[in-house]
Design an enzyme around this catalytic site. Structure first.
Site, mmCIF file in Angstrom:
data_model
loop_
_atom_site.group_PDB
_atom_site.id
_atom_site.type_symbol
_atom_site.label_atom_id
_atom_site.label_comp_id
_atom_site.label_asym_id
_atom_site.label_seq_id
_atom_site.Cartn_x
_atom_site.Cartn_y
_atom_site.Cartn_z
ATOM 1 N N ASP A 1 0.873 -1.169 0.000
ATOM 2 C CA ASP A 1 0.000 0.000 0.000
ATOM 3 C C ASP A 1 0.916 1.226 0.000
ATOM 4 O O ASP A 1 2.109 1.121 0.292
ATOM 5 C CB ASP A 1 -0.887 -0.031 1.249
ATOM 6 C CG ASP A 1 -1.756 1.200 1.388
ATOM 7 O OD1 ASP A 1 -2.373 1.609 0.393
ATOM 8 O OD2 ASP A 1 -1.797 1.765 2.507
ATOM 9 N N ASP B 1 -0.154 5.091 0.946
ATOM 10 C CA ASP B 1 -0.377 6.134 1.943
ATOM 11 C C ASP B 1 -0.334 5.574 3.360
ATOM 12 O O ASP B 1 -1.005 4.586 3.674
ATOM 13 C CB ASP B 1 -1.718 6.816 1.692
ATOM 14 C CG ASP B 1 -1.770 7.456 0.309
ATOM 15 O OD1 ASP B 1 -0.840 8.202 -0.020
ATOM 16 O OD2 ASP B 1 -2.725 7.184 -0.431
#
Length: 217
Positions: free
Chosen positions: A7, A9
């Protein structure tokens, strides 16, 4: 060779790139910064509680780019990545990427942010392969709309399975790193879920499941 999926953020970087780009659009004079950021924070609060309709956020966040060419936006994103994003990249994330690269793993970033941000940020980390929310281009300019399945929650699985099929890859031995409860569907699909600086819901699930919990800085 296995997949190492990250991922973006709050996993690779200490912040949310879409929010940081919204702030940049305010500095560029594309939006009224105060009112735009007030609405941005309302939507991101919904995200943190697992209640965001991503379509609503994308309609909101892409509107200021409507009518602008991808080249114009990319020209402005590049220095923004260097000035704003690079200082908030987790050094521990860089170490994890390096370890997977040394092991010969194939590295992929999958993010619920737009590819106009995800691709240049991943490139700064030396990662070429990304899945993010695709932006529609009509007559050479951004329309302010998205294309295809959004890489959010179960949509990450949909897009990843399509990518795996196209690349003749599979999830055997795959690792996925994330900070968010919104990524639980994908974390549950991989052999090696890795939790990074998790939100409370994800932390509780990880503790019960016995998943590794990392505290990246």
């Amino acid at each position: 060779m296995a997949l190492a999926i990250f991922d973006l953020d709050e996993t690779l970087i200490h912040g949310d790139c879409a929010t940081l780009w919204s702030e940049q659009m305010g500095r560029l004079g594309w939006v009224d910064s105060e009112s735009f950021m007030r609405r941005n924070h309302e939507l991101m609060d919904a995200y943190s509680h697992g209640k965001l309709a991503m379509e609503e956020f994308m309609d909101f966040s892409l509107e200021p780019m409507s009518g602008r060419t991808p080249e114009e936006v990319a020209h402005l994103v590049e220095p923004w990545v260097e000035e704003v994003i690079e200082p908030i990249i987790f050094s521990d994330a860089c170490k994890a990427i390096a370890a997977h690269r040394q092991a010969g793993d194939r590295i992929l970033v999958i993010s619920a942010s737009g590819t106009h941000l995800v691709k240049p940020i991943a490139a700064r980390l030396g990662i070429d392969e990304v899945l993010g929310i695709e932006l529609e281009v009509q007559h050479g300019v951004y329309s302010g709309r998205t294309v295809g399945t959004l890489t959010y929650r179960e949509g990450k699985i949909t897009r990843l399975l399509q990518w795996l099929d196209a690349e003749e890859e599979n999830l055997e031995g795959a690792t996925f790193y994330s900070d968010s409860r919104n990524d639980l569907p994908l974390l549950l699909r991989v052999d090696h879920p890795q939790v990074v600086n998790p939100d409370p819901v994800l932390r509780e699930h990880a503790q019960k499941a016995g998943w590794p919990i990392h505290h990246w800085k």
